[in-house]
Design an enzyme around this catalytic site. Structure first.
Site, PDB file in Angstrom:
ATOM      1  N   LYS A  62       0.946  -1.062   0.024  1.00 18.24           N
ATOM      2  CA  LYS A  62      -0.206  -0.150   0.164  1.00 18.24           C
ATOM      3  C   LYS A  62       0.798   1.161   0.037  1.00 18.24           C
ATOM      4  O   LYS A  62       0.475   2.527  -0.274  1.00 18.24           O
ATOM      5  CB  LYS A  62      -1.218  -0.058   1.207  1.00 18.24           C
ATOM      6  CG  LYS A  62      -2.034  -0.810   0.980  1.00 18.24           C
ATOM      7  CD  LYS A  62      -3.118  -0.424  -0.106  1.00 18.24           C
ATOM      8  CE  LYS A  62      -4.482  -1.171  -0.115  1.00 18.24           C
ATOM      9  NZ  LYS A  62      -5.414  -0.549  -0.929  1.00 18.24           N
ATOM     10  N   SER A 317       0.477  -9.703  -0.907  1.00 12.07           N
ATOM     11  CA  SER A 317       0.265  -8.491  -0.807  1.00 12.07           C
ATOM     12  C   SER A 317       0.635  -7.832   0.407  1.00 12.07           C
ATOM     13  O   SER A 317       0.838  -6.633   0.708  1.00 12.07           O
ATOM     14  CB  SER A 317      -1.349  -7.977  -1.093  1.00 12.07           C
ATOM     15  OG  SER A 317      -2.201  -9.124  -0.200  1.00 12.07           O
TER      16      SER A 317
END
Length: 424
Positions: A62, A317
């Site tokens: 992110k 992720s």
């Protein structure tokens, strides 16, 4: 309630935008390794490569999109500060970006966010970042953040539905393609709001159109699958929040259009299967991932035939998993794998009934992991909640057969979602 946000711009994320994003991203984000995984490669008869975004400084991808978007703001907007909403990882990326650039930030997070993620946001953001916990879901926090953005005239840093966010995420695809000698056959990538999948697909498809991009969603929040099936963005009425990094009721407008154009398939993974993948990654590879980060690994088993003999990239992720959740993760895995079963058993009201259950019903490898009477002050007349863990899932049918042969009155809670969620 739908998100109070609607991206209506044109699709403008391609190689040029991603290359520009790389100039910003390299200031703060690591160029994470693309590692060949022997255990998974041998298990599935293919070449499995893991893109380790769990090794970022904020332990998720992110930071890439958040920093690129914030750094791209005009100076007069930048100095006023920013606001965002996040279930955890985007918040950490924004917080880290705010501290790096020396600007204030307001971060709205669901009240259900794991404490570990809240603490990390506070650590990365320092004194200039204010954390506001509100609502039960990401969408609740999202709408409050939008209101604050309008009220205080602060730049809103969307977690996924913005070209800059998508371009920043696209640098992952750029790094993957620069790290391989030949283009991978498949890239497996988690879908929450769709920003990661859209960004990775934008770069990979541009340089290798034959590479198949496979999106992965949790069974309890398949918002992209529902939207693609309907032909337009849909808002799910309810979601399972367990896979918190991908538990989104409504995907983005831009990410929807990009995923519709570039994804080759979407796989839906049960939460219990994701838990099994998390435990396997830790036990076999000493890799700590969060539920959303495990989805591509869990999906390999569901795509076993298609990936045989191929090169497969799985984007890990994130690795922001709270150790306090491990017992729940193990429990969900055991239930999904058919190794943990719960029964409500009404034992005969006579002496020795429980001893007979242990001696005549339980198998030699079966283990009682939970036993409690539902009526604390009248045990003789109340049923008991019994949790049984099996060594092999094949032991289940013989267990039930012995219960029936014994003439026991019981209810299988695993087959009754309402009772299971209420009692377990």
């Amino acid at each position: 309630m739908a998100n109070e946000w609607n991206y209506s711009g044109t699709l403008t994320v391609g190689l040029t935008e991603i290359a520009q994003a790389q100039m910003h991203v390299k200031e703060v984000a690591a160029r994470t390794p693309l590692q060949q995984n022997r255990v998974l490669s041998e298990r599935y008869g293919c070449n499995v490569l893991l893109k380790r975004e769990d090794l970022q400084v904020v332990r998720s991808f992110k930071l890439r999109g958040a920093y690129h978007l914030i750094k791209s703001l005009p100076e007069e907007r930048l100095v006023r500060g920013v606001v965002c909403a996040s279930a955890g990882n985007h918040a950490q990326g924004v917080a880290y970006s705010c501290r790096t650039l020396g600007i204030p930030g307001k971060i709205y997070m669901p009240s259900t966010t794991p404490r570990q993620k809240v603490n990390q946001v506070a650590f990365f953001g320092g004194p200039d970042v204010e954390i506001i916990l509100t609502g039960d879901t990401f969408d609740d926090a999202f709408n409050e953040a939008i209101k604050a953005s309008r009220k205080d005239d602060l730049a809103f840093i969307h977690p996924f539905d913005d070209p800059k966010i998508i371009a920043g995420n696209g640098t992952i695809g750029k790094e993957i393609m620069e790290a391989v000698d030949t283009a991978p056959d498949f890239v497996f990538v988690t879908i929450g709001g769709g920003g990661l999948a859209a960004g990775v697909a934008a770069y990979v498809k541009a340089v290798s159109p034959t590479t198949k991009i496979i999106g992965i969603e949790p069974e309890g929040a398949p918002s992209m699958r529902a939207s693609l099936d309907a032909g337009e963005v849909q808002t799910l009425d309810t979601i399972d929040k367990f896979v918190d990094g991908a538990a989104v009721k409504r995907v983005g407008e831009l990410t929807f259009r990009m995923c519709r154009e570039m994804l080759d398939d979407i796989i839906i993974v049960p939460e219990g299967k994701a838990c099994t993948a998390m435990l396997d990654l830790y036990n076999e590879n000493a890799i700590v991932v969060e539920p959303a980060g495990s989805l591509p690994i869990a999906a390999l088993d569901l795509y076993r035939e298609q990936i045989a003999g191929k090169t497969v990239v799985c984007v890990i992720s994130g690795g922001n998993n709270d150790v306090d959740r491990m017992q729940e993760i193990k429990e969900r895995s055991l239930v999904f794998e058919g190794l943990k079963h719960y029964f409500m058993v009404s034992f005969p009201q006579r002496a020795g009934a429980l001893r007979e259950f242990l001696d005549e019903v339980l198998g030699p490898d079966d283990d009682i992991t939970r036993f409690e009477y539902t009526k604390k002050h009248n045990k003789d007349n109340g049923p008991a909640l019994v949790g049984i863990e099996l060594k092999n899932r094949q032991d289940y049918d013989p267990l039930v057969e012995r219960m029936n042969k014994k003439g026991l009155n019981y209810v299988e809670l695993n087959k009754d979602p309402v009772l299971f969620n209420l009692l377990i």
